[in-house]
Design an enzyme around this catalytic site. Structure first.
Site, PDB file in Angstrom:
ATOM      1  N   ILE A 117      36.003 -27.731 -85.675  1.00  0.00           N
ATOM      2  CA  ILE A 117      36.122 -28.134 -84.268  1.00  0.00           C
ATOM      3  C   ILE A 117      35.432 -27.098 -83.387  1.00  0.00           C
ATOM      4  CG2 ILE A 117      37.719 -28.559 -82.352  1.00  0.00           C
ATOM      5  CD1 ILE A 117      39.776 -29.528 -84.406  1.00  0.00           C
ATOM      6  N   HIS A 140      49.242 -24.829 -78.691  1.00  0.00           N
ATOM      7  CA  HIS A 140      49.021 -25.040 -80.132  1.00  0.00           C
ATOM      8  C   HIS A 140      49.445 -26.425 -80.613  1.00  0.00           C
ATOM      9  CE1 HIS A 140      47.642 -20.995 -81.145  1.00  0.00           C
ATOM     10  NE2 HIS A 140      48.408 -20.603 -80.136  1.00  0.00           N
ATOM     11  N   ASP A 186      47.112 -28.692 -82.826  1.00  0.00           N
ATOM     12  CA  ASP A 186      47.518 -29.298 -84.099  1.00  0.00           C
ATOM     13  C   ASP A 186      47.170 -30.783 -84.145  1.00  0.00           C
ATOM     14  OD1 ASP A 186      48.477 -26.890 -85.008  1.00  0.00           O
ATOM     15  OD2 ASP A 186      50.589 -27.366 -84.676  1.00  0.00           O
ATOM     16  N   GLU A 198      40.967 -24.824 -88.338  1.00  0.00           N
ATOM     17  CA  GLU A 198      40.419 -26.138 -87.980  1.00  0.00           C
ATOM     18  C   GLU A 198      39.192 -26.472 -88.815  1.00  0.00           C
ATOM     19  OE1 GLU A 198      38.214 -23.176 -85.487  1.00  0.00           O
ATOM     20  OE2 GLU A 198      40.173 -23.348 -86.406  1.00  0.00           O
TER      21      GLU A 198
END
Length: 132
Positions: free
Chosen positions: A10, A22, A26, A52
């Site tokens: 990402i 966060h 997630d 990620e």
């Protein structure tokens, strides 16, 4: 058997975590396998490498087929909007890809990772193929 290795990551993920928290980060990570599974068939193996970053092994695809496939995946991320309560989150991914299997699997991952680094360094939101 043709084997390829891709690493997908990402773009500006730290920024997502810092801006939205966060829990939102997630949810962005959980979107990765969903989009990958939509495009990849039974000839692929998807593995989370940590954070990620995901690694994908694919067999039996030529380089032009791989480029098209990962370009579609990249575009899918770019065009999606993740709706979370009142938040409409948009983000992109960078992808490094290789078909070079010289010495071992670690070497292949390193080449895909080098291509990923090049994608990040040259503007993100792109697919870079490692070539010798």
């Amino acid at each position: 058997t043709l084997l390829s290795c891709a690493i997908i990551d990402i773009d500006k993920f730290k920024n997502i975590n810092d801006t939205y928290g966060h829990d939102i980060g997630d949810l962005a990570i959980k979107q990765i396998p969903k989009i990958l599974e939509k495009h990849l068939g039974s000839n692929s193996l998807i593995s989370r490498m940590g954070g990620e970053e995901f690694c994908i092994l694919t067999k039996d695809l030529e380089i032009n087929e791989l480029k098209d496939l990962y370009e579609k995946i990249r575009a899918d991320f770019e065009n999606q909007t993740l709706k979370i309560n009142d938040l409409n989150l948009k983000y992109t991914v960078s992808i490094g890809l290789t078909k070079d299997f010289n010495e071992d699997f670690d070497d292949m991952i390193k080449k895909a990772d080098d291509a990923l680094y090049q994608a990040k360094e040259t503007g993100r939101n792109k697919v870079i193929i490692h070539d010798n």
